[in-house]
Design a protein around this motif. Sequence first.
Motif, short mmCIF file in Angstrom:
data_model
loop_
_atom_site.label_atom_id
_atom_site.label_comp_id
_atom_site.label_asym_id
_atom_site.label_seq_id
_atom_site.Cartn_x
_atom_site.Cartn_y
_atom_site.Cartn_z
N TYR A 119 0.81 -1.21 0.18
CA TYR A 119 -0.18 -0.04 -0.08
C TYR A 119 1.00 1.37 -0.08
O TYR A 119 1.99 1.19 0.61
CB TYR A 119 -0.84 0.03 1.31
CG TYR A 119 -1.83 -0.76 1.09
CD1 TYR A 119 -3.35 -0.59 0.63
CD2 TYR A 119 -1.80 -2.19 1.88
CE1 TYR A 119 -4.48 -1.41 0.57
CE2 TYR A 119 -2.98 -3.16 1.69
CZ TYR A 119 -3.99 -2.94 1.11
OH TYR A 119 -5.11 -3.72 1.07
N THR A 120 0.29 2.30 -0.55
CA THR A 120 0.81 3.75 -0.38
C THR A 120 -0.16 4.55 0.63
O THR A 120 -1.23 4.49 0.22
CB THR A 120 1.07 4.20 -1.98
OG1 THR A 120 1.68 3.63 -2.59
CG2 THR A 120 1.44 5.78 -1.79
N LEU A 121 0.65 5.06 1.42
CA LEU A 121 -0.16 5.79 2.42
C LEU A 121 -0.47 7.38 2.18
O LEU A 121 0.74 7.83 1.83
CB LEU A 121 0.39 5.74 3.72
CG LEU A 121 0.72 4.11 4.46
CD1 LEU A 121 1.29 4.20 5.71
CD2 LEU A 121 -0.70 3.35 4.65
N THR A 122 -1.55 7.84 2.47
CA THR A 122 -1.58 9.23 2.29
C THR A 122 -1.99 9.71 3.49
O THR A 122 -3.28 9.49 4.25
CB THR A 122 -2.50 9.83 1.03
OG1 THR A 122 -1.96 9.00 -0.02
CG2 THR A 122 -2.36 11.14 0.98
N LYS A 123 -1.60 10.76 4.44
CA LYS A 123 -1.87 11.52 5.29
C LYS A 123 -3.11 12.40 5.36
O LYS A 123 -2.75 13.28 4.53
CB LYS A 123 -0.72 11.66 6.38
CG LYS A 123 -1.41 12.38 7.98
CD LYS A 123 -0.18 12.53 8.53
CE LYS A 123 -0.56 12.80 10.16
NZ LYS A 123 0.32 12.64 11.19
#
Length: 127
Positions: A119-123
Amino acid sequence: MPQVSSVQSGTQYPVPEIAPHGSHLYFDSINEYRPEQGHYVEESVLVYLRLDDKSEKWIVDGSSIDGCALDTSNEDYPFNGDCTCENEEACTAALEHARKTRVPTGDELMHMLAEALGYTLTKKETI
Ligand SMILES: [Zn+2]
């Protein structure tokens, strides 16, 4: 979709991918660990949960994301008893190093899981 390998009939395990830093993203202790790549030293951590205010679902307890290292879940860990190497001295040194290595915070664990699972996380900016 990750590749899979089959070791035991009818059981398939994902093949760990290699991270940009050259290490496996994770080890599958059954079929992917290679002694020549290092010692197999395990650790486990606790992620505390609690019921939400409506008692309908589990949510992450604040103590798991307070910026401190997570609690280890087993007083006998780190553990190298499953390492298949034949160099006891080096294996003991690896275990001692593991004992001095801080376990991740909740935030760090989230990134570790995201990397291992692809996964790629975005805050969110609101938090
Ligand atoms: Zn070892």
